[in-house]
Scaffold this active site. Structure first.
Site, PDB file in Angstrom:
ATOM      1  N   HIS A 151       1.037  -1.204  -0.111  1.00  0.00           N
ATOM      2  CA  HIS A 151      -0.026  -0.042   0.085  1.00  0.00           C
ATOM      3  C   HIS A 151       0.878   1.257  -0.013  1.00  0.00           C
ATOM      4  CE1 HIS A 151      -3.252   2.610   0.752  1.00  0.00           C
ATOM      5  NE2 HIS A 151      -2.840   3.037   1.767  1.00  0.00           N
ATOM      6  N   GLY A 166       3.852   4.645   3.922  1.00  0.00           N
ATOM      7  CA  GLY A 166       3.394   5.439   4.968  1.00  0.00           C
ATOM      8  C   GLY A 166       1.904   4.883   5.472  1.00  0.00           C
ATOM      9  N   SER A 168      -2.050   4.913   6.296  1.00  0.00           N
ATOM     10  CA  SER A 168      -3.330   5.496   5.557  1.00  0.00           C
ATOM     11  C   SER A 168      -3.393   7.118   5.988  1.00  0.00           C
ATOM     12  CB  SER A 168      -4.428   4.628   5.556  1.00  0.00           C
ATOM     13  OG  SER A 168      -5.673   5.118   4.817  1.00  0.00           O
ATOM     14  N   GLY A 169      -3.630   7.769   5.025  1.00  0.00           N
ATOM     15  CA  GLY A 169      -4.244   9.062   5.198  1.00  0.00           C
ATOM     16  C   GLY A 169      -2.999  10.177   5.539  1.00  0.00           C
ATOM     17  N   ILE A 170      -1.896   9.655   5.284  1.00  0.00           N
ATOM     18  CA  ILE A 170      -0.835  10.645   5.788  1.00  0.00           C
ATOM     19  C   ILE A 170      -0.430  11.410   4.735  1.00  0.00           C
ATOM     20  CG2 ILE A 170       1.203   9.361   4.940  1.00  0.00           C
ATOM     21  CD1 ILE A 170       2.463   9.841   7.808  1.00  0.00           C
ATOM     22  N   GLY A 171      -0.893  11.424   3.685  1.00  0.00           N
ATOM     23  CA  GLY A 171      -0.852  12.204   2.350  1.00  0.00           C
ATOM     24  C   GLY A 171       0.182  11.649   1.052  1.00  0.00           C
ATOM     25  N   LYS A 172       0.293  10.311   1.125  1.00  0.00           N
ATOM     26  CA  LYS A 172       1.042   9.665   0.027  1.00  0.00           C
ATOM     27  C   LYS A 172       0.503  10.257  -1.498  1.00  0.00           C
ATOM     28  CE  LYS A 172       0.471   5.547   1.358  1.00  0.00           C
ATOM     29  NZ  LYS A 172      -0.404   5.956   2.645  1.00  0.00           N
ATOM     30  N   SER A 173      -0.764  10.148  -1.553  1.00  0.00           N
ATOM     31  CA  SER A 173      -1.320  10.465  -2.793  1.00  0.00           C
ATOM     32  C   SER A 173      -1.295  11.937  -3.157  1.00  0.00           C
ATOM     33  CB  SER A 173      -2.668  10.122  -3.012  1.00  0.00           C
ATOM     34  OG  SER A 173      -3.038   8.417  -2.641  1.00  0.00           O
ATOM     35  N   ASP A 190      -1.689   3.733  -4.466  1.00  0.00           N
ATOM     36  CA  ASP A 190      -2.628   2.995  -3.609  1.00  0.00           C
ATOM     37  C   ASP A 190      -2.107   1.428  -3.487  1.00  0.00           C
ATOM     38  OD1 ASP A 190      -4.634   2.520  -1.621  1.00  0.00           O
ATOM     39  OD2 ASP A 190      -5.856   1.522  -3.326  1.00  0.00           O
ATOM     40  N   ARG A 256      19.504  14.437  10.955  1.00  0.00           N
ATOM     41  CA  ARG A 256      19.672  15.884  10.618  1.00  0.00           C
ATOM     42  C   ARG A 256      20.910  15.888   9.936  1.00  0.00           C
ATOM     43  NH1 ARG A 256      18.873  19.627  15.771  1.00  0.00           N
ATOM     44  NH2 ARG A 256      18.816  21.157  14.267  1.00  0.00           N
TER      45      ARG A 256
END
Length: 335
Positions: A151, A166, A168-173, A190, A256
């Site tokens: 996914h 990442g 689901s809903g974290i902003g990949k798309s 997806d 960093r």
């Protein structure tokens, strides 16, 4: 190291698939052994059984498709029918998936007889042995490669294949859409299929049903090819880098300096991994572009973080040397 990755799936391929439209470039024509089309092909490797026919039976790799080229067929014609039946017997065993005769040469009656008796598919092709082996090996390697489905999003950025993972809903798309709008190419959104080739590379491609689409919360499904043009999509791409998007956590010590690069294991291969914390205001598309450019520099032998580290250490050593030279004890000795 990424966790909870699925176990690879090893696809099964039956001999009858070699007659499908997808395998049309191999140009096989069934001569005998139709009852054996359900036999399984388990390896992409091919064998020419010249040594086996000459009497070296231990050289037979029974799980491979056997290719009878011009030299094998000429040898069979040069010996007596009784000898033909004797030398052919070791080749027609249950584990052999199929036999292919090249250049559309008509096989001897003994070859046809053994194929019928053992229900072993016998094919003919107009190709020469070298062309057939290349095309058949390439096709089988593609079809039999172990694969997993993840996914995530696969995208090509400056020629670098980046797999974005990442929760689901974290902003990949959304990140992928931003990258496409900047001129980069989408491979899959997806659900991404990843295959491990025999050469030791990972090839990613999108699912056929949603290959050119991106699902965006609030907008729904959009077709990238229709919106941005043909060049905005790509069928498949090698996985060069993994970017894992993570929710920002204050207690986490994020990288960093970038002196040491993290790697993760994917289907038995080591792949560079970058963990990118997500929080409001961060431009993820720009960060991934920089990650791609930096990956290119590292492949060329240039490591910006380590170059800075060397300069810092050199400066520290220089100051230490100056301090030692200017120490009071040393000045008194000089006097």
């Amino acid at each position: 190291m990424l966790r909870h990755l699925p176990e690879p799936v090893y696809p099964a391929l039956r001999v009858q698939n070699l007659l499908s439209e997808e395998a049309g470039h191999i140009a096989l024509r069934l001569l005998e052994g139709e009852a054996g089309l359900e036999r399984e092909v388990r390896t992409h490797k091919i064998q020419k059984p010249g040594l086996v026919l000459a009497g070296y039976r231990s050289y037979l790799r029974a799980n491979r498709i056997q290719v009878f080229g011009g030299s094998e067929m000429q040898y069979l014609r040069d010996i007596t029918p009784e000898k033909r039946r004797e030398v052919l017997e070791p080749v027609f065993v249950p584990d052999v998936p199929a036999i292919v005769v090249t250049k559309d040469v008509d096989p001897t009656e003994e070859v046809r007889y053994h194929a019928r008796e053992h229900a072993l598919p016998l094919f003919a092709t107009p190709h020469s042995s070298s062309v057939l082996v290349f095309r058949l090996t390439t096709y089988l390697e593609e079809k039999l490669a172990p694969c997993i489905t993840l996914h995530g999003v696969m995208i090509e950025v400056f020629g670098v294949g980046i797999l974005i993972l990442g929760e689901s809903g974290i902003g990949k798309s959304e990140c992928a859409l931003n990258l496409v709008s900047r001129g980069h190419r989408l491979v899959g959104d997806d659900a991404v299929n990843i295959k491990r080739r025999e050469s030791g590379v990972l090839i990613a491609e999108g699912k056929d049903l949603v290959r050119q689409n991106i699902e965006l919360r609030g907008l729904g499904i959009v077709n990238v090819r229709d919106l941005f043009g043909f060049t905005a999509v790509k069928r498949r791409k090698e996985v060069d880098l993994i970017v894992n998007l993570e929710s920002w956590k204050d207690e986490t010590d994020y990288e960093r300096l970038g002196v040491e690069h993290e790697h993760t294991e994917l289907m038995g291969l080591s792949v560079p991994l970058i963990r990118v914390p997500v929080m409001p205001g961060r431009n993820l598309a720009a960060l991934i572009e920089v990650a791609a450019r930096n990956h290119i520099l590292i492949r060329q032998g240039r490591h910006p973080a380590r170059e800075v580290e060397r300069k810092v250490l050199h400066a520290i050593k220089g100051k230490a040397a100056d301090a030692a030279e200017n120490a009071p004890g040393l000045k008194r000795e000089k006097r």
